[in-house]
Scaffold this active site. Structure first.
Site, short mmCIF file in Angstrom:
data_model
loop_
_atom_site.label_atom_id
_atom_site.label_comp_id
_atom_site.label_asym_id
_atom_site.label_seq_id
_atom_site.Cartn_x
_atom_site.Cartn_y
_atom_site.Cartn_z
N HIS A 1 8.51 37.05 11.58
CA HIS A 1 7.94 37.95 10.58
C HIS A 1 8.39 37.55 9.18
O HIS A 1 7.60 37.57 8.21
CB HIS A 1 8.36 39.39 10.89
CG HIS A 1 7.95 40.37 9.85
ND1 HIS A 1 8.80 40.84 8.88
CD2 HIS A 1 6.75 40.99 9.62
CE1 HIS A 1 8.18 41.70 8.09
NE2 HIS A 1 6.93 41.81 8.52
N GLU B 1 10.94 47.22 3.91
CA GLU B 1 9.85 47.42 4.87
C GLU B 1 10.39 47.95 6.20
O GLU B 1 9.79 48.85 6.81
CB GLU B 1 9.11 46.09 5.10
CG GLU B 1 7.95 46.19 6.07
CD GLU B 1 7.25 44.85 6.28
OE1 GLU B 1 6.66 44.67 7.37
OE2 GLU B 1 7.30 44.00 5.37
N GLU C 1 6.38 34.66 7.99
CA GLU C 1 5.03 35.09 7.58
C GLU C 1 5.02 35.49 6.11
O GLU C 1 4.13 35.12 5.34
CB GLU C 1 4.57 36.24 8.46
CG GLU C 1 3.23 36.84 8.06
CD GLU C 1 3.22 38.34 8.17
OE1 GLU C 1 2.78 39.00 7.20
OE2 GLU C 1 3.66 38.87 9.22
N HIS C 2 6.04 36.25 5.71
CA HIS C 2 6.13 36.67 4.31
C HIS C 2 6.34 35.48 3.38
O HIS C 2 5.68 35.35 2.35
CB HIS C 2 7.30 37.65 4.14
CG HIS C 2 6.95 39.06 4.46
ND1 HIS C 2 7.08 40.09 3.55
CD2 HIS C 2 6.47 39.63 5.59
CE1 HIS C 2 6.70 41.23 4.10
NE2 HIS C 2 6.34 40.98 5.34
#
Length: 424
Positions: A68, A143, A71-72
């Site tokens: 993840h 987040e 991905e950012h």
């Protein structure tokens, strides 16, 4: 292009091309000329559960949240921010990380070639420094805290933590604040070397486009034919569960309950197991089911009640959840409905209604460019064609459904997780 397959469906009377390029990248092109635009997905078979792997014989172990995190970070490199570039072409770009893959995507009706060039460029040019890694750790940490405030998210992972001892599917896709603090630039480069080389990826495009246009974009990208030997480690997961019941208190107005069952997996989960499970869950918990109507008519639940099959290559669970003013009564009614359906079996009428409705939905999905492009990725990573689910679906019988039902919903493999309102 070095190798092209034409994959046809007699059921739909449609076809698509699967192309293995000289650089090792796989292209899936599903022409849909009646649509104005395209949906493109550039994906790698690297998700949150891939925490231990070997590359060219060397073993790597990474903390939760790396896929993840990547991905950012991939949207930002030395050439600038990819979102800003997509904005200039008019494309609607996004990305997501799941348990078993990471996808970068865009939808567009014009400037398709320019958008493809951006997509193929930023995903394959990683750029990480100690400073940018630390900056992103703070952003993702916020987040993670935001998801910690989501009752549905907390309940889902509460159930998974109760069902699974060792499988990383029990861990939040984004990781934890503590786990992402362990991420280093070297770790990220190791993961991109392993999973972001062309041979590990697929470019799936559906819509008003030709295969040659996609191949031309790949050639412009100038990928090298790098191919490392990468193998993800097998996960040793026992059959028993971790705990049977747990609850937390949160600032919510209504309790939220999830009931999960750890289903037995023999080897890899098959398409047939998934589809049969979907039929069973639909008959048990769907909007036309006796259970749903009882719960709704007696005001035990509002509209937020559902069941799902939660599965991947080597994990399989049934999860039933709902918002309720009376958690004990909801659990009691669900348990009673399961006992009844297992005792009597599913009828031919129930089977036919559910199967026909699901089949209709599957056919409709082939008219949606986003569904087609995404499903191409999902099926490719499973080693299937796009049409595999349709073909398997047509062979499923009532006997198949009742036979699998016998093995499901065992109470000794059940976890109940409840989010309760704060005490006053």
């Amino acid at each position: 292009m070095s190798n092209t397959q034409i994959i046809k469906s007699d059921i739909l009377n449609e076809e698509y091309q699967l192309i293995k390029t000289d650089c090792g990248l796989t292209i899936a092109c599903y022409p849909m000329p009646k649509h104005n635009g395209v949906h493109a997905v550039f994906a790698t078979n690297f998700g949150s559960i891939n925490r231990k792997f070997t590359m060219d014989g060397k073993e790597y172990v990474i903390p939760a949240g790396v896929a993840h995190y990547l991905e950012h970070k991939m949207f930002e490199n030395e050439d600038g921010d990819a979102f800003e570039k997509f904005a200039k072409t008019g494309a609607n770009a996004n990305a997501f990380t799941s348990f078993d893959k990471t996808c970068y995507l865009f939808s567009a009706t014009h400037n398709i070639q320019e958008s493809l060039d951006i997509l193929l460029s930023f995903v394959t040019k990683p750029y990480f420094t100690k400073e940018t890694v630390q900056k992103e750790q703070g952003i993702i940490g916020q987040e993670i805290k935001m998801y910690d405030d989501s009752a549905s998210w907390r309940v889902l992972f509460g159930v998974l933590e109760g069902l699974y001892h060792n499988h990383p599917v029990k861990d939040d896709i984004a990781g934890s604040v503590e786990s992402i603090a362990e991420i280093t630039p070297e770790m990220l480069y190791n993961c991109t070397d392993a999973f972001y080389s062309p041979s590990q990826m697929i470019l799936s495009v559906a819509g008003n486009i030709t295969a040659q246009q996609i191949v031309d974009a790949v050639e412009r990208a100038g990928f090298s034919a790098k191919c490392s030997d990468v193998k993800c480690a097998e996960i040793n997961e026992p059959e028993d569960i971790v705990y049977s019941e747990k609850n937390i208190r949160m600032p919510i107005s209504q309790p939220l309950v999830a009931i999960g069952f750890k289903e037995k997996v023999n080897g890899k989960v098959t398409t047939k197991q998934e589809i049969v499970g979907d039929i069973i869950i639909d008959i048990l918990t769907g909007s036309t089911s006796d259970l749903f109507n009882t719960l709704y008519d007696e005001n035990i639940v509002n509209g937020t009640f559902e069941g799902e099959i939660f599965s991947g290559e080597d994990y399989y669970a049934s999860i039933i959840s709902g918002e309720t003013s009376n958690p004990d009564l909801l659990i009691e009614e669900v348990t009673k409905a399961i006992d009844e359906i297992k005792a009597t079996g599913i009828t031919q009428e129930q089977f036919d209604i559910s199967k026909n409705a699901m089949y209709g939905s599957m056919i409709i999905d082939f008219e949606n460019v986003e569904e087609v492009a995404t499903s191409l990725v999902n099926q490719y990573f499973k080693g299937n064609t796009l049409y595999n689910s349709l073909e398997v679906f047509k062979t499923i019988t009532l006997d198949d459904v009742n036979e699998q039902l016998k093995t499901m919903f065992n109470n000794d493999k059940r976890t109940i997780f409840t989010a309760l309102p704060l005490e006053v």
